[in-house]
Structure formats: structure tokens, C-alpha cells
Design a protein around this motif. Structure first.
Motif, PDB file in Angstrom:
ATOM      1  N   MET A  95       0.847  -1.192   0.000  1.00 47.88           N
ATOM      2  CA  MET A  95       0.000   0.000   0.000  1.00 47.88           C
ATOM      3  C   MET A  95       0.886   1.247   0.000  1.00 47.88           C
ATOM      4  N   ARG A  96       1.260   1.659  -1.184  1.00 48.68           N
ATOM      5  CA  ARG A  96       2.078   2.859  -1.352  1.00 48.68           C
ATOM      6  C   ARG A  96       1.346   3.796  -2.301  1.00 48.68           C
ATOM      7  N   PRO A  97       1.221   5.059  -1.962  1.00 49.90           N
ATOM      8  CA  PRO A  97       0.583   5.978  -2.897  1.00 49.90           C
ATOM      9  C   PRO A  97       1.499   6.270  -4.084  1.00 49.90           C
ATOM     10  N   ALA A 127     -12.036   2.524  -0.107  1.00 49.06           N
ATOM     11  CA  ALA A 127     -11.897   3.882   0.429  1.00 49.06           C
ATOM     12  C   ALA A 127     -10.469   4.411   0.348  1.00 49.06           C
ATOM     13  N   TRP A 128      -9.481   3.534   0.483  1.00 50.73           N
ATOM     14  CA  TRP A 128      -8.077   3.969   0.454  1.00 50.73           C
ATOM     15  C   TRP A 128      -7.717   4.663  -0.856  1.00 50.73           C
ATOM     16  N   GLU A 129      -8.351   4.256  -1.949  1.00 44.81           N
ATOM     17  CA  GLU A 129      -8.020   4.803  -3.264  1.00 44.81           C
ATOM     18  C   GLU A 129      -8.836   6.049  -3.606  1.00 44.81           C
ATOM     19  N   ARG A 130      -9.844   6.352  -2.791  1.00 49.59           N
ATOM     20  CA  ARG A 130     -10.674   7.518  -3.105  1.00 49.59           C
ATOM     21  C   ARG A 130      -9.832   8.780  -3.006  1.00 49.59           C
ATOM     22  N   VAL A 180      -6.869   9.048   0.019  1.00 48.93           N
ATOM     23  CA  VAL A 180      -6.949   8.696   1.438  1.00 48.93           C
ATOM     24  C   VAL A 180      -5.653   8.017   1.884  1.00 48.93           C
ATOM     25  N   LEU A 181      -5.129   7.098   1.074  1.00 49.86           N
ATOM     26  CA  LEU A 181      -3.874   6.439   1.405  1.00 49.86           C
ATOM     27  C   LEU A 181      -2.736   7.448   1.543  1.00 49.86           C
ATOM     28  N   ALA A 182      -2.659   8.385   0.624  1.00 47.50           N
ATOM     29  CA  ALA A 182      -1.604   9.400   0.702  1.00 47.50           C
ATOM     30  C   ALA A 182      -1.736  10.217   1.979  1.00 47.50           C
ATOM     31  N   LEU A 183      -2.944  10.538   2.380  1.00 53.03           N
ATOM     32  CA  LEU A 183      -3.151  11.315   3.610  1.00 53.03           C
ATOM     33  C   LEU A 183      -2.652  10.546   4.835  1.00 53.03           C
ATOM     34  N   ALA A 184      -2.908   9.245   4.888  1.00 49.06           N
ATOM     35  CA  ALA A 184      -2.394   8.433   6.000  1.00 49.06           C
ATOM     36  C   ALA A 184      -0.871   8.458   6.008  1.00 49.06           C
TER      37      ALA A 184
END
Length: 170
Positions: free
Chosen positions: A1-3, A131-134, A145-149
Motif C-alpha cells: 500500500m504505497r501511494p 476507500a483507500w483509493e478515493r 486517502v492512502l496518501a493522507l495516512a
């Protein structure tokens, strides 16, 4: 899981690069324990230290890290839930100037940090599928969302490094 580099504004690349783990949830949890240990080692006198005139105190830096996490987690929540309205940026110096963090006890700052981080962990841990890809627009730039985390983790890592190197806090 890497943006992907297209999942965040170039400004955030230095923070995303600080995330070496494959699992950002594990990183969030481990970092929380590390930061809480560091904060528990401080007293209010040490937390009032500024390494240079005009620089934030340790208390202000911790408050800034927590404020930034709140903003990034809100963005993640909004985009994970399908928000389509662009979200504004925020001026971290303005926030710090109006927060009054130097009047807080280090214990209260540490408790606030722990509660905000716990809330972020629960938010990210329970995201529904997809949701992670939204993505949405924040500060006039697209972000997932992933980038924000990852920004939350990397931003805090950046400031923990500053605490160690410039404030001499271990």
C-alpha cells in the motif's frame, strides 16, 4: 500500500518518502507508542525550550503535529466518505500562533496527541473496501486517502527528527 506520486501534491513528497513500511496502519500504531514515550520523558520546563529565537517551542511543535494530523485525518474522512467539495488548505503558522500551546501542560499535549492518534488509527483501520483509493481536492491539489495516512506518518517522522537533532530530545 504505497501511494503513487500522482496521489498527492509535490510538497508532500518529503513526508511520503519518510514512510518505509508496507503497512501504514502498522506505522501509525508503532509511531504512536514511540512518540508517547518521548513525550512522557519531558517536563514542562524542557517542553518550553526553543532551539532558536523565533522557532517553535517543543510544546508548539507537538501541538502543530497534532493539529496537522487532525486536518489530514479530516480530509481522509471526507474523501473516504465520498466528499466531492474541495477542502481548503491551512496555515500552520497561523494555527500555532492562535493555539496557545505554551500555556498547555506537556501532559495535556501528550494526552491530546494520544487521543487524536487513536482516533486516526480507528478511522483508517475501519475504512470500507475501496476507500483507500478515493481521492479529493485539498489545498488545490488532488490527494488520496492512502496518501493522507502516509502524510500523517511522514510529517510526524520529520518533526521527531527535528526534535532529536535541533532540540536534542531523545
Amino acid at each position: 500500500m504505497r501511494p503513487a506520486v500522482t496521489d498527492y501534491a509535490p510538497f508532500y513528497a518529503r513526508y511520503v518518502a519518510n514512510v518505509v513500511e508496507d503497512d501504514v496502519l502498522t506505522a501509525l500504531e508503532g509511531q504512536s507508542a514511540e512518540t508517547q514515550r518521548l513525550l512522557a520523558s519531558l517536563d514542562d520546563q524542557r517542553a518550553a525550550y526553543r532551539y532558536e529565537t523565533g522557532k517553535w517551542s517543543v510544546k508548539e511543535l507537538i501541538g502543530h503535529v497534532t493539529d496537522t494530523e487532525r486536518v489530514m485525518a479530516y480530509r481522509a474522512l471526507a474523501f473516504a466518505r465520498g466528499e466531492t467539495v474541495a477542502l481548503p488548505g491551512f496555515d500552520e503558522n497561523l494555527y500555532a500562533a492562535h493555539a496557545g500551546f505554551d500555556s498547555w501542560t506537556i501532559g495535556d499535549l501528550a494526552e491530546q496527541y494520544a487521543l487524536v492518534r487513536r482516533s486516526s488509527i480507528l478511522l483508517f483501520r475501519n475504512l470500507p473496501e475501496g476507500a483507500w483509493e478515493r481521492r479529493g481536492i485539498a489545498s488545490d491539489s488532488p490527494v488520496t486517502v492512502l496518501a493522507l495516512a502516509c502524510i500523517i506518518v511522514g510529517h510526524e517522522r520529520h518533526h521527531l527528527k527535528v526534535l532529536r537533532e535541533r532540540y536534542r530530545i531523545e
